[in-house]
Design a protein around this motif. Structure first.
Motif, PDB file in Angstrom:
ATOM      1  N   VAL A  73      59.045  19.412  -6.559  1.00  0.00           N
ATOM      2  CA  VAL A  73      59.180  20.424  -5.515  1.00  0.00           C
ATOM      3  C   VAL A  73      60.000  21.581  -6.074  1.00  0.00           C
ATOM      4  N   GLY A  74      59.433  22.789  -6.005  1.00  0.00           N
ATOM      5  CA  GLY A  74      60.118  23.946  -6.562  1.00  0.00           C
ATOM      6  C   GLY A  74      61.313  24.377  -5.720  1.00  0.00           C
ATOM      7  N   PHE A  75      62.258  25.004  -6.383  1.00  0.00           N
ATOM      8  CA  PHE A  75      63.464  25.497  -5.705  1.00  0.00           C
ATOM      9  C   PHE A  75      64.024  26.647  -6.530  1.00  0.00           C
ATOM     10  N   VAL A  76      64.555  27.658  -5.837  1.00  0.00           N
ATOM     11  CA  VAL A  76      65.141  28.817  -6.513  1.00  0.00           C
ATOM     12  C   VAL A  76      66.623  28.898  -6.167  1.00  0.00           C
ATOM     13  N   HIS A  77      67.462  28.948  -7.183  1.00  0.00           N
ATOM     14  CA  HIS A  77      68.885  29.216  -6.992  1.00  0.00           C
ATOM     15  C   HIS A  77      69.164  30.644  -7.435  1.00  0.00           C
ATOM     16  N   LEU A 133      59.468  34.790  -8.832  1.00  0.00           N
ATOM     17  CA  LEU A 133      60.204  33.639  -8.305  1.00  0.00           C
ATOM     18  C   LEU A 133      59.314  32.787  -7.402  1.00  0.00           C
ATOM     19  N   MET A 134      58.518  33.443  -6.555  1.00  0.00           N
ATOM     20  CA  MET A 134      57.617  32.710  -5.664  1.00  0.00           C
ATOM     21  C   MET A 134      56.602  31.902  -6.466  1.00  0.00           C
ATOM     22  N   ARG A 135      56.015  32.534  -7.482  1.00  0.00           N
ATOM     23  CA  ARG A 135      54.998  31.843  -8.279  1.00  0.00           C
ATOM     24  C   ARG A 135      55.578  30.635  -8.996  1.00  0.00           C
ATOM     25  N   LEU A 136      56.753  30.801  -9.586  1.00  0.00           N
ATOM     26  CA  LEU A 136      57.382  29.703 -10.318  1.00  0.00           C
ATOM     27  C   LEU A 136      57.737  28.550  -9.384  1.00  0.00           C
ATOM     28  N   ALA A 137      58.283  28.879  -8.205  1.00  0.00           N
ATOM     29  CA  ALA A 137      58.651  27.831  -7.251  1.00  0.00           C
ATOM     30  C   ALA A 137      57.421  27.089  -6.756  1.00  0.00           C
ATOM     31  N   ARG A 138      56.336  27.816  -6.495  1.00  0.00           N
ATOM     32  CA  ARG A 138      55.110  27.164  -6.026  1.00  0.00           C
ATOM     33  C   ARG A 138      54.484  26.281  -7.101  1.00  0.00           C
ATOM     34  N   ASP A 139      54.834  26.540  -8.355  1.00  0.00           N
ATOM     35  CA  ASP A 139      54.380  25.688  -9.451  1.00  0.00           C
ATOM     36  C   ASP A 139      55.269  24.455  -9.623  1.00  0.00           C
ATOM     37  N   GLY A 140      56.268  24.314  -8.740  1.00  0.00           N
ATOM     38  CA  GLY A 140      57.149  23.159  -8.805  1.00  0.00           C
ATOM     39  C   GLY A 140      58.293  23.304  -9.783  1.00  0.00           C
ATOM     40  N   ARG A 141      58.602  24.510 -10.200  1.00  0.00           N
ATOM     41  CA  ARG A 141      59.676  24.720 -11.183  1.00  0.00           C
ATOM     42  C   ARG A 141      61.029  24.855 -10.487  1.00  0.00           C
ATOM     43  N   ARG A 142      62.067  24.396 -11.154  1.00  0.00           N
ATOM     44  CA  ARG A 142      63.440  24.662 -10.709  1.00  0.00           C
ATOM     45  C   ARG A 142      63.899  25.937 -11.404  1.00  0.00           C
ATOM     46  N   VAL A 143      64.191  26.957 -10.592  1.00  0.00           N
ATOM     47  CA  VAL A 143      64.420  28.299 -11.116  1.00  0.00           C
ATOM     48  C   VAL A 143      65.848  28.735 -10.825  1.00  0.00           C
ATOM     49  N   VAL A 144      66.495  29.322 -11.823  1.00  0.00           N
ATOM     50  CA  VAL A 144      67.753  30.040 -11.612  1.00  0.00           C
ATOM     51  C   VAL A 144      67.474  31.527 -11.812  1.00  0.00           C
ATOM     52  N   ARG A 145      67.685  32.292 -10.744  1.00  0.00           N
ATOM     53  CA  ARG A 145      67.595  33.760 -10.820  1.00  0.00           C
ATOM     54  C   ARG A 145      68.998  34.261 -11.079  1.00  0.00           C
ATOM     55  N   LEU A 146      69.219  34.771 -12.278  1.00  0.00           N
ATOM     56  CA  LEU A 146      70.554  35.110 -12.752  1.00  0.00           C
ATOM     57  C   LEU A 146      70.726  36.616 -12.807  1.00  0.00           C
ATOM     58  N   THR A 147      71.733  37.118 -12.094  1.00  0.00           N
ATOM     59  CA  THR A 147      72.032  38.545 -12.122  1.00  0.00           C
ATOM     60  C   THR A 147      73.439  38.769 -12.653  1.00  0.00           C
ATOM     61  N   ALA A 148      73.635  39.934 -13.261  1.00  0.00           N
ATOM     62  CA  ALA A 148      74.945  40.253 -13.830  1.00  0.00           C
ATOM     63  C   ALA A 148      75.963  40.597 -12.750  1.00  0.00           C
ATOM     64  N   GLY A 149      75.498  40.998 -11.572  1.00  0.00           N
ATOM     65  CA  GLY A 149      76.416  41.330 -10.485  1.00  0.00           C
ATOM     66  C   GLY A 149      76.424  40.268  -9.407  1.00  0.00           C
ATOM     67  N   ARG A 175      60.909  35.051   3.669  1.00  0.00           N
ATOM     68  CA  ARG A 175      59.639  35.402   4.301  1.00  0.00           C
ATOM     69  C   ARG A 175      58.495  34.526   3.800  1.00  0.00           C
ATOM     70  N   ALA A 176      58.556  34.149   2.524  1.00  0.00           N
ATOM     71  CA  ALA A 176      57.481  33.352   1.941  1.00  0.00           C
ATOM     72  C   ALA A 176      57.653  31.854   2.177  1.00  0.00           C
ATOM     73  N   GLY A 177      58.789  31.463   2.772  1.00  0.00           N
ATOM     74  CA  GLY A 177      59.026  30.050   3.020  1.00  0.00           C
ATOM     75  C   GLY A 177      59.366  29.256   1.776  1.00  0.00           C
ATOM     76  N   ILE A 178      59.923  29.912   0.752  1.00  0.00           N
ATOM     77  CA  ILE A 178      60.297  29.244  -0.503  1.00  0.00           C
ATOM     78  C   ILE A 178      61.722  28.719  -0.383  1.00  0.00           C
ATOM     79  N   PRO A 179      61.955  27.432  -0.596  1.00  0.00           N
ATOM     80  CA  PRO A 179      63.321  26.902  -0.518  1.00  0.00           C
ATOM     81  C   PRO A 179      64.215  27.524  -1.587  1.00  0.00           C
ATOM     82  N   HIS A 180      65.388  27.966  -1.181  1.00  0.00           N
ATOM     83  CA  HIS A 180      66.293  28.637  -2.117  1.00  0.00           C
ATOM     84  C   HIS A 180      67.727  28.540  -1.614  1.00  0.00           C
ATOM     85  N   ALA A 181      68.647  28.861  -2.480  1.00  0.00           N
ATOM     86  CA  ALA A 181      70.069  28.887  -2.126  1.00  0.00           C
ATOM     87  C   ALA A 181      70.757  29.938  -2.976  1.00  0.00           C
ATOM     88  N   THR A 182      71.801  30.543  -2.426  1.00  0.00           N
ATOM     89  CA  THR A 182      72.567  31.559  -3.122  1.00  0.00           C
ATOM     90  C   THR A 182      73.865  30.962  -3.644  1.00  0.00           C
TER      91      THR A 182
END
Length: 301
Positions: free
Chosen positions: A194-198, A258-274, A286-293
């Motif tokens: 199950v994909g998830f985006v942090h 991020l949506m595409r990767l999560a729907r592929d079942g990947r565990r994703v870290v979206r990393l920003t400098a700020g 809006r897309a219903g993708i499970p995520h956490a900040t």
């Protein structure tokens, strides 16, 4: 990194140890424990290198140590001369042995005492029965591969097993119970990940300002999606085999990726400098993708 770490299979293979004193005995012991057939000599003769896979020089005259190093390297054989980095083509590390788990610590020959101190710290942290847990995972490996052909699902299952009830039982010496708990968990394992985006904030970009949670997630992620401002030092904290994708087409492209990767079942870290993740978070919601900040260190903006 000057020396590349590697583990050699020495079972049934000949190793030359040149020297006849206490240091030679001490260097021979871990080699013999690894299954090597030790060839001992007090003085050097080139014929001693016939059929050996590596050589160690210890308590021997200077001219013999020099000759050993030169002859071994001329043959392409790894050679170590104790406390003489200039004569070495490999370093014998300080070792933490939790067979089949082995941890090796080296300082490139610069500070052997420091390597031993680091080894002592690691010895205190790693459970004595850690090898039993690794052996359990090895015995279950074929069954896990059959039940979970998807790499992501398999990795996540094994990570849970290495920190869950089977691990606790194995580390307590209750091996049969650990195997039973492992098998039960495998029967109930999800075959599709199950994909998830942090959404992780790296603050100003210093690796030592990452939060403990951010470090853990970087070590677990399948994919790191990052801005170009994120430093190499921060990216180096991620798992070595994690895919790294740099964002080049702005917030809209970031959210779609991020949506595409999560729907592929990947565990994703979206990393920003700020610290800003508002656009990505809104799009994922809006897309219903499970995520956490995961906020960055306070005051590091």
């Amino acid at each position: 990194m000057r020396h590349f770490p590697a583990f050699l299979d020495l079972r049934g293979r000949h190793v030359l140890v040149l020297g006849a004193g206490e240091v030679a005995e001490r260097k021979s012991a871990p080699l013999a424990a690894a299954g090597a057939l030790i060839r001992r000599a007090g003085r050097f003769d080139p014929a001693l290198l016939d059929g050996v896979v590596l050589a160690v020089g210890a308590d021997a005259p200077e001219e013999d140590l020099l000759a050993l190093s030169e002859a071994a390297q001329a043959r392409g054989l790894p050679v170590n001369v104790v406390d003489r980095p200039a004569l070495c083509s490999f370093i014998m590390p300080a070792i933490v042995d939790r067979d089949p788990v082995t941890v090796a610590i080296a300082t490139g020959g610069a500070a052997p005492v420091l390597a031993r101190m680091v080894r002592q710290k690691i010895e205190a942290v790693l459970p004595p029965a850690l090898g039993a847990l690794a052996a359990l995972a090895g015995r279950m490996n074929a069954a896990v591969r059959r039940a979970l052909p998807d790499l992501g699902a398999r990795r996540r299952f094994l990570e849970r097993m290495m920190t869950g009830a089977p691990a606790d039982l194995a580390l307590s010496g209750r091996i049969a119970e650990a195997e039973a708990a492992f098998a039960r968990a495998l029967d109930q394992a999800e075959t599709q990940p199950v994909g998830f985006v942090h959404l992780v904030a790296a603050g100003p970009g210093d690796a030592d300002l990452l939060t403990l949670r951010a470090l853990r997630l970087l070590g677990e992620a399948d994919v790191i999606v990052h801005d170009r401002q994120v430093s190499t030092a921060v990216l180096d904290m991620a798992r070595r085999d994690a895919e790294r994708i740099r964002i080049t087409d702005g917030p809209a492209g970031s959210a779609a990726l991020l949506m595409r990767l999560a729907r592929d079942g990947r565990r994703v870290v979206r990393l920003t400098a700020g610290h800003e993740h508002d656009d990505d978070a809104a799009a994922l919601t809006r897309a219903g993708i499970p995520h956490a900040t995961v906020p960055g260190v306070a005051g590091s903006a």
